[in-house]
Design an enzyme around this catalytic site. Structure first.
Site, PDB file in Angstrom:
ATOM      1  N   LYS A 196      21.936 -12.470-111.462  1.00 54.30           N
ATOM      2  CA  LYS A 196      20.808 -13.354-111.728  1.00 54.30           C
ATOM      3  C   LYS A 196      19.591 -12.492-112.010  1.00 54.30           C
ATOM      4  CE  LYS A 196      18.181 -17.197-109.741  1.00 54.30           C
ATOM      5  NZ  LYS A 196      18.013 -18.076-108.559  1.00 54.30           N
ATOM      6  N   LYS A 249      23.278 -15.413-115.109  1.00 52.26           N
ATOM      7  CA  LYS A 249      22.131 -16.286-115.346  1.00 52.26           C
ATOM      8  C   LYS A 249      20.931 -15.435-115.734  1.00 52.26           C
ATOM      9  CE  LYS A 249      19.213 -19.754-113.090  1.00 52.26           C
ATOM     10  NZ  LYS A 249      18.887 -20.453-111.835  1.00 52.26           N
TER      11      LYS A 249
END
Length: 329
Positions: A196, A249
């Protein structure tokens, strides 16, 4: 020039059905996970200004949205909560009567076939907006893990089929796996937000979830966008600690990272097509600058081609409709 001296690749592109027959990558409704924002209150279906078509929903309006999701054949949703009360320790995240826990119970009872994924983080519940406990301006790693475990257990008890920790604390997969196992949830998988990035594409989500940090940023725990070898180290740690799914992400600016993880690990791989990516396409489409349907399908096909098995996307309902229309055509 002798026409036999070159290869005619266009032979396989001469009709729509022929192109379908030789297509290498397929985007399917089964690949889609739809995010839902649940909020306290009643009668609320509040559109997020920067995310047209995405709503904050109170529990009494939640089922009608899920009915639409199921009617479109989308197999899974991921839940984010917007509590009434926030505090320094994010207690709403692990409250047995928290907004996500109540939503999980409600949906599991009404729609047992729907796969319920619970985002596991503190940022929506802390008064400072960070994903962990804070002391003297520092985000505390080890002390935060205990609260993430408590959150995961209450989510599993409420009916979550998958726990999706998004906090990026070191050791979060190991801690949550141990906590779930000890609490009797050995069969509950973990969908780890393994990679992330500290991305500029999260702005609209923070508006939707009321989760912007009150000070500083998240660069001391989310990843530097310049790094891909570090992404492999992060993912390897999660695999060793017991992750069942890996996630990258955002998606659009990180397709090389998706590809790198796909080549390195056999685990189911998820890509999160995030709020800023969604908002850009929606804004351009509303201005008539691009064909929304064509662009979204091309983008998500690219995410699949890079190696993602599943895609979390705010476009999921539209994509499901478009795919159904293509099948009928």
């Amino acid at each position: 020039m002798d026409v036999r001296d070159f290869i005619r690749h266009r032979r396989l592109r001469r009709s729509a059905n022929l192109r379908r027959m030789v297509r290498e990558t397929h985007l399917r409704v089964d690949d889609l996970i739809y995010p839902l924002f649940v909020t306290e209150g009643s009668g609320i279906r509040r559109e997020v200004p920067s995310m047209p078509g995405v709503y904050q929903l109170s529990l009494d309006r939640l089922n009608e949205e899920v009915e639409d999701v199921l009617a479109l054949g989308i197999p899974a949703v991921i839940l984010f909560g917007i509590p009434d009360h926030k505090d320094e320790v994010g207690s709403g995240a692990y409250d047995e009567a928290g907004i996500v826990q109540r939503a999980l119970r409600q949906l599991k009872k009404a729609y047992p076939e729907l796969v319920l994924i619970a985002d596991n983080c503190l940022c929506e519940y802390t008064s400072h907006g960070h994903c962990g406990l804070v002391r003297d301006g520092e985000i505390l790693n080890d002390e935060t893990l205990e609260l993430l475990v408590r959150t995961a257990v209450t989510q599993a008890e409420a009916g979550a089929d998958i726990i999706a920790p998004s906090n990026m604390m070191d050791g979060f997969v190991s801690a949550i796996r141990d906590g779930l196992d000890t609490a009797g949830f050995k069969h509950t998988p973990i969908m780890a937000y393994s990679v992330k990035y500290a991305s500029a594409f999260y702005g609209p989500f923070r508006e939707a979830a009321h989760s912007a940090p009150a000070f500083g940023d998240r660069r001391t725990y989310q990843m530097d966008p310049a790094n891909v070898r570090e992404a492999l180290r992060e993912a390897r740690s999660d695999v060793e600690e017991g992750a069942d799914f890996l996630m990258v992400k955002p998606a659009m600016a990180y397709l090389d990272v998706v590809k790198a993880l796909r080549e390195a690990f056999p685990h189911p791989l998820v890509a999160y097509n995030v709020s800023g990516e969604y908002a850009m396409i929606k804004a351009a489409a509303r201005n008539g600058w691009l064909d929304e349907r064509a662009v979204v399908l091309e983008l998500l096909t690219g995410v699949k081609r890079a190696g993602a098995d599943l895609i979390i996307t705010y476009h999921a309902k539209d994509v499901a409709r478009w795919l159904r229309e293509e099948d009928r055509g």
